[in-house]
Write an enzyme that holds these catalytic residues in place. Structure first.
Site, PDB file in Angstrom:
ATOM      1  N   ASN A 133      51.240  37.655   8.766  1.00 59.42           N
ATOM      2  CA  ASN A 133      50.317  37.661   7.631  1.00 59.42           C
ATOM      3  C   ASN A 133      48.884  37.796   8.130  1.00 59.42           C
ATOM      4  O   ASN A 133      48.543  37.336   9.216  1.00 59.42           O
ATOM      5  CB  ASN A 133      50.478  36.387   6.784  1.00 59.42           C
ATOM      6  CG  ASN A 133      49.546  35.271   7.213  1.00 59.42           C
ATOM      7  OD1 ASN A 133      48.362  35.251   6.840  1.00 59.42           O
ATOM      8  ND2 ASN A 133      50.057  34.345   8.021  1.00 59.42           N
ATOM      9  N   PHE A 172      42.603  33.617   4.073  1.00 61.31           N
ATOM     10  CA  PHE A 172      42.197  32.501   3.199  1.00 61.31           C
ATOM     11  C   PHE A 172      41.942  32.949   1.763  1.00 61.31           C
ATOM     12  O   PHE A 172      40.932  32.596   1.146  1.00 61.31           O
ATOM     13  CB  PHE A 172      40.946  31.796   3.738  1.00 61.31           C
ATOM     14  CG  PHE A 172      41.175  30.968   4.983  1.00 61.31           C
ATOM     15  CD1 PHE A 172      42.436  30.580   5.369  1.00 61.31           C
ATOM     16  CD2 PHE A 172      40.095  30.575   5.758  1.00 61.31           C
ATOM     17  CE1 PHE A 172      42.640  29.808   6.510  1.00 61.31           C
ATOM     18  CE2 PHE A 172      40.285  29.790   6.900  1.00 61.31           C
ATOM     19  CZ  PHE A 172      41.556  29.414   7.276  1.00 61.31           C
ATOM     20  N   SER A 182      43.437  29.655  12.308  1.00 56.49           N
ATOM     21  CA  SER A 182      43.907  30.893  11.693  1.00 56.49           C
ATOM     22  C   SER A 182      43.314  32.089  12.427  1.00 56.49           C
ATOM     23  O   SER A 182      42.109  32.126  12.680  1.00 56.49           O
ATOM     24  CB  SER A 182      43.497  30.953  10.223  1.00 56.49           C
ATOM     25  OG  SER A 182      43.779  32.239   9.695  1.00 56.49           O
ATOM     26  N   ASN A 217      43.015  35.006  11.188  1.00 59.18           N
ATOM     27  CA  ASN A 217      42.657  36.015  10.189  1.00 59.18           C
ATOM     28  C   ASN A 217      41.261  35.864   9.604  1.00 59.18           C
ATOM     29  O   ASN A 217      40.893  36.582   8.686  1.00 59.18           O
ATOM     30  CB  ASN A 217      43.693  35.993   9.057  1.00 59.18           C
ATOM     31  CG  ASN A 217      45.090  36.266   9.575  1.00 59.18           C
ATOM     32  OD1 ASN A 217      45.288  37.165  10.376  1.00 59.18           O
ATOM     33  ND2 ASN A 217      46.050  35.470   9.127  1.00 59.18           N
ATOM     34  N   THR A 218      40.480  34.916  10.133  1.00 61.03           N
ATOM     35  CA  THR A 218      39.072  34.759   9.744  1.00 61.03           C
ATOM     36  C   THR A 218      38.226  34.895  11.000  1.00 61.03           C
ATOM     37  O   THR A 218      38.430  34.162  11.971  1.00 61.03           O
ATOM     38  CB  THR A 218      38.825  33.389   9.089  1.00 61.03           C
ATOM     39  OG1 THR A 218      39.577  33.329   7.857  1.00 61.03           O
ATOM     40  CG2 THR A 218      37.360  33.190   8.779  1.00 61.03           C
ATOM     41  N   LYS A 242      44.442  21.249  13.066  1.00 62.55           N
ATOM     42  CA  LYS A 242      45.481  22.255  13.306  1.00 62.55           C
ATOM     43  C   LYS A 242      45.015  23.239  14.370  1.00 62.55           C
ATOM     44  O   LYS A 242      43.969  23.873  14.223  1.00 62.55           O
ATOM     45  CB  LYS A 242      45.817  23.003  12.010  1.00 62.55           C
ATOM     46  CG  LYS A 242      47.063  23.886  12.127  1.00 62.55           C
ATOM     47  CD  LYS A 242      47.535  24.340  10.766  1.00 62.55           C
ATOM     48  CE  LYS A 242      48.896  25.029  10.850  1.00 62.55           C
ATOM     49  NZ  LYS A 242      49.427  25.375   9.503  1.00 62.55           N
ATOM     50  N   ASN A 283      49.557  26.605  14.611  1.00 66.71           N
ATOM     51  CA  ASN A 283      49.390  27.661  13.623  1.00 66.71           C
ATOM     52  C   ASN A 283      50.146  28.901  14.092  1.00 66.71           C
ATOM     53  O   ASN A 283      50.944  28.849  15.017  1.00 66.71           O
ATOM     54  CB  ASN A 283      47.892  27.966  13.460  1.00 66.71           C
ATOM     55  CG  ASN A 283      47.545  28.443  12.059  1.00 66.71           C
ATOM     56  OD1 ASN A 283      48.279  29.215  11.453  1.00 66.71           O
ATOM     57  ND2 ASN A 283      46.421  27.989  11.538  1.00 66.71           N
TER      58      ASN A 283
END
Length: 352
Positions: free
Chosen positions: A110, A114, A172, A174-175, A210, A239
């Protein structure tokens, strides 16, 4: 797995993954999804950071991002539920497509970024939460935020009265630049600030951190030192990963975070190493690749006090929760443990 669940999963897998995700939430809220209910066993009752749980199997953040299905999830057999990630302002996330099933690998990639309705809307849902569940919130940051630390604290202050725990998500992939916050100096400042803000809440709740699976042993040691010194209440390991080792699915090169079975070994080794480094001073929440009772038990034996799962539900449905909980009880009984806490870390050395 009941036939209705099998048929439902078959239909969902014929759809675009993100559309299937959204439809599964709608089906859940509509009462169309069979529920396992709570399985009671003294062996599984446990406590982490002051939270009393009926069992150690939780739902990881990412499925119910906006806390819209809390009542239904509370009846699915989980010992605790984590929603989010939630950011101060609503944001659409990254462009679609951004969710990919790697069926051959029993994995998912994915790159949502967010996407969520923002803290004000989500807090309304959290205030209407069921009282019979332990519910936590994954704290996120807006994509173009100038002050990521401020984003974390704003969400915590706004939603803190309606949750049982909060998780600082610095892992994450993805940021942009988010994982930079795992560096010693930045992490120390972040955790100290969030803990201070938490202490301002009317009711003091546990705060977890996390971390990513793509860390060197040296970096894990540094994070462990910061965690012990900061007063953080727990570490969520781990994660999603940016690694693509040994994948066979045609979509393996898609950018984003990989979750599911390929993450199991990497995340479990980090749990064991973190458990040894922290010497039991900080409880660990084990996440990554759990798809059976045996997987959950392995993470417990490696050093996790409790575990979370999500991706396996894509392939095995919500009935998996009850299967894992009952299976864990049987494994503990077989090995002669009176309670899950007695098994924590008993085989950590085998993963190091």
């Amino acid at each position: 797995m009941k036939i209705i669940e099998r048929l439902g999963l078959y239909a969902l897998h014929k759809m675009d993954p993100e559309r299937a995700h959204n439809i599964s939430l709608c089906a859940l809220r509509s009462g169309l999804v069979p529920m396992s209910g709570q399985y009671a066993s003294r062996r599984l009752q446990c406590e982490i950071a002051g939270l009393r749980l009926s069992n150690p199997v939780g739902l990881a953040a990412g499925y119910d991002k906006n806390a819209v299905a809390l009542r239904q999830l509370a009846n699915a057999g989980f010992g605790f539920i984590e929603v989010g990630a939630v950011t101060p302002r609503a944001q659409p996330g990254n462009p679609r497509p951004r969710l990919f099933r790697l069926t051959q690998d029993r994995a998912v990639i994915n790159r949502f970024g967010f996407n969520n309705d923002g803290m004000e809307k989500v807090s309304e849902h959290l205030l209407a939460r069921p009282s019979n569940a332990v519910i936590g919130l994954n704290l996120g940051v807006n994509k173009f935020s100038r002050n990521k630390v401020d984003d974390f604290t704003r969400v915590l202050l706004h939603c803190g009265s309606a949750i049982d725990f909060a998780t600082i998500n610095v892992s994450s992939p993805n940021t942009a630049n988010l994982r930079d916050l795992q560096g010693v100096e930045a992490l120390s400042e972040l955790v100290q600030t969030v803990v201070e803000v938490r202490d301002e809440l009317e009711e003091k709740i546990p705060v977890f951190l996390k971390i990513a699976p793509d860390l060197s042993l040296g970096e894990i040691d540094e994070i462990a030192n910061v965690a012990v010194a900061s007063g953080i209440d727990g570490i969520v390991a781990t994660n999603t990963t940016t690694s693509r080792d040994k994948l066979v699915s045609s979509l393996r090169s898609e950018p984003g975070g990989l979750s599911g079975e390929p993450l199991f070994e990497k995340s479990t080794r980090i749990i064991a190493h973190m458990a040894k480094k922290t010497k039991g001073q900080i409880p660990l929440i084990g996440v990554g690749g759990i798809s059976s009772a045996e997987d959950a038990y392995a993470k417990i034996l490696a050093g996790a006090s409790v575990v979370q799962l999500y991706t396996a539900l894509v392939y095995k449905g919500l009935s998996l929760v009850g299967d894992i909980v009952r299976g864990l009880d049987a494994l503990l009984q077989k090995d002669g443990y009176e309670n899950i806490s007695d098994a924590v870390g008993k085989k950590a050395d085998s993963w190091i």
